[in-house]
Design a protein around this motif. Structure first.
Motif, PDB file in Angstrom:
ATOM      1  N   ALA A  56       0.826  -1.274   0.112  1.00 17.45           N
ATOM      2  CA  ALA A  56       0.033   0.105   0.122  1.00 17.45           C
ATOM      3  C   ALA A  56       0.973   1.377   0.104  1.00 17.45           C
ATOM      4  O   ALA A  56       0.531   2.108  -0.671  1.00 17.45           O
ATOM      5  CB  ALA A  56      -0.843  -0.072   1.145  1.00 17.45           C
ATOM      6  N   ALA A  57       1.908   1.284   0.709  1.00 17.28           N
ATOM      7  CA  ALA A  57       2.880   2.317   0.868  1.00 17.28           C
ATOM      8  C   ALA A  57       3.459   2.583  -0.612  1.00 17.28           C
ATOM      9  O   ALA A  57       3.921   3.759  -0.999  1.00 17.28           O
ATOM     10  CB  ALA A  57       3.830   2.321   2.044  1.00 17.28           C
ATOM     11  N   SER A  58       3.834   1.585  -1.178  1.00 22.18           N
ATOM     12  CA  SER A  58       4.493   1.637  -2.613  1.00 22.18           C
ATOM     13  C   SER A  58       3.627   2.308  -3.524  1.00 22.18           C
ATOM     14  O   SER A  58       4.034   2.978  -4.509  1.00 22.18           O
ATOM     15  CB  SER A  58       4.793   0.343  -2.985  1.00 22.18           C
ATOM     16  OG  SER A  58       5.758  -0.269  -2.118  1.00 22.18           O
ATOM     17  N   GLU A  59       2.265   1.614  -3.556  1.00 26.21           N
ATOM     18  CA  GLU A  59       1.271   2.259  -4.291  1.00 26.21           C
ATOM     19  C   GLU A  59       0.940   3.612  -4.202  1.00 26.21           C
ATOM     20  O   GLU A  59       1.001   4.537  -5.113  1.00 26.21           O
ATOM     21  CB  GLU A  59       0.013   1.408  -4.232  1.00 26.21           C
ATOM     22  CG  GLU A  59      -0.078   0.016  -4.633  1.00 26.21           C
ATOM     23  CD  GLU A  59      -1.273  -0.675  -4.689  1.00 26.21           C
ATOM     24  OE1 GLU A  59      -2.358   0.049  -4.840  1.00 26.21           O
ATOM     25  OE2 GLU A  59      -1.165  -1.853  -4.151  1.00 26.21           O
ATOM     26  N   LEU A  60       0.692   4.098  -2.862  1.00 26.19           N
ATOM     27  CA  LEU A  60       0.844   5.565  -2.557  1.00 26.19           C
ATOM     28  C   LEU A  60       1.715   6.469  -3.142  1.00 26.19           C
ATOM     29  O   LEU A  60       1.571   7.289  -3.473  1.00 26.19           O
ATOM     30  CB  LEU A  60       0.136   5.736  -1.064  1.00 26.19           C
ATOM     31  CG  LEU A  60      -0.956   5.235  -0.683  1.00 26.19           C
ATOM     32  CD1 LEU A  60      -1.159   5.175   0.898  1.00 26.19           C
ATOM     33  CD2 LEU A  60      -2.116   6.149  -1.302  1.00 26.19           C
ATOM     34  N   ALA A  61       3.015   5.796  -2.734  1.00 28.96           N
ATOM     35  CA  ALA A  61       4.172   6.595  -3.352  1.00 28.96           C
ATOM     36  C   ALA A  61       4.153   6.845  -4.886  1.00 28.96           C
ATOM     37  O   ALA A  61       4.610   8.017  -5.321  1.00 28.96           O
ATOM     38  CB  ALA A  61       5.479   5.933  -2.747  1.00 28.96           C
ATOM     39  N   CYS A  62       3.781   5.870  -5.331  1.00 31.42           N
ATOM     40  CA  CYS A  62       3.789   5.991  -7.078  1.00 31.42           C
ATOM     41  C   CYS A  62       2.550   7.112  -7.642  1.00 31.42           C
ATOM     42  O   CYS A  62       2.766   7.843  -8.402  1.00 31.42           O
ATOM     43  CB  CYS A  62       3.572   4.765  -7.938  1.00 31.42           C
ATOM     44  SG  CYS A  62       5.208   3.694  -7.516  1.00 31.42           S
ATOM     45  N   ILE A  63       1.446   6.745  -6.738  1.00 32.44           N
ATOM     46  CA  ILE A  63       0.418   7.713  -7.081  1.00 32.44           C
ATOM     47  C   ILE A  63       0.739   9.001  -6.725  1.00 32.44           C
ATOM     48  O   ILE A  63       0.532   9.894  -7.603  1.00 32.44           O
ATOM     49  CB  ILE A  63      -0.892   7.158  -6.399  1.00 32.44           C
ATOM     50  CG1 ILE A  63      -1.449   6.039  -6.895  1.00 32.44           C
ATOM     51  CG2 ILE A  63      -2.020   8.169  -6.211  1.00 32.44           C
ATOM     52  CD1 ILE A  63      -2.448   5.205  -5.732  1.00 32.44           C
ATOM     53  N   TYR A  64       1.112   9.457  -5.583  1.00 34.06           N
ATOM     54  CA  TYR A  64       1.460  10.722  -5.240  1.00 34.06           C
ATOM     55  C   TYR A  64       2.618  11.302  -6.156  1.00 34.06           C
ATOM     56  O   TYR A  64       2.485  12.386  -6.637  1.00 34.06           O
ATOM     57  CB  TYR A  64       1.960  10.947  -3.846  1.00 34.06           C
ATOM     58  CG  TYR A  64       0.840  10.805  -2.897  1.00 34.06           C
ATOM     59  CD1 TYR A  64      -0.456  11.047  -3.058  1.00 34.06           C
ATOM     60  CD2 TYR A  64       1.148   9.919  -1.605  1.00 34.06           C
ATOM     61  CE1 TYR A  64      -1.526  10.998  -2.134  1.00 34.06           C
ATOM     62  CE2 TYR A  64       0.167   9.646  -0.743  1.00 34.06           C
ATOM     63  CZ  TYR A  64      -1.021  10.244  -0.864  1.00 34.06           C
ATOM     64  OH  TYR A  64      -2.005  10.076  -0.123  1.00 34.06           O
ATOM     65  N   SER A  65       3.719  10.534  -6.647  1.00 34.76           N
ATOM     66  CA  SER A  65       4.543  11.059  -7.585  1.00 34.76           C
ATOM     67  C   SER A  65       4.081  11.209  -8.860  1.00 34.76           C
ATOM     68  O   SER A  65       4.445  12.300  -9.463  1.00 34.76           O
ATOM     69  CB  SER A  65       5.594   9.840  -7.630  1.00 34.76           C
ATOM     70  OG  SER A  65       6.658   9.632  -6.431  1.00 34.76           O
TER      71      SER A  65
END
Length: 110
Positions: free
Chosen positions: A3-12
């Motif tokens: 979930a943290a990886s997905e969120l990091a990519c989304i925010y990026s």
């Protein structure tokens, strides 16, 4: 961690879009590295490919708009038989209650 990886990519991707920069794997990786976040290495490539041919502005604007005409029509088509079945079940329940009354006794009669 996923979930943290997905969120990091989304925010990026959102940051890149807001700065009017093309969303690429390298740019996503650079932002994530600058933020000091450790993610699985396949996520940036996945997001970059998914967003390559997408109008991100329209995607953002239509977040709450739903799935579109085809899914809603399919949903209505699926709901109609379910509603018909519910009506049939209600009718059967009413008939069974009436049949008990016709015989002159009920479940709670003394």
């Amino acid at each position: 961690m996923t979930a943290a990886s997905e969120l990091a990519c989304i925010y990026s991707a959102l940051i890149l879009h807001d700065d009017e920069v093309t969303v690429t794997e390298d740019k996503i990786n650079a932002l994530i590295k600058a933020a000091g976040i450790t993610i699985e290495p396949f996520w940036p490539n996945l997001f970059a490919k998914a967003l390559a041919n997408v109008n991100i502005s329209s995607l953002i604007c239509n977040v709450g708009a739903g799935g579109g005409a085809a899914p809603s029509a399919a949903g209505q088509a699926a709901a109609a038989p379910a509603a018909a079945e519910e009506k049939k079940e209600e009718k059967k329940e009413e008939e069974s209650e009436e049949s008990d009354n016709d015989m002159g006794f009920g479940l709670f009669d003394d």
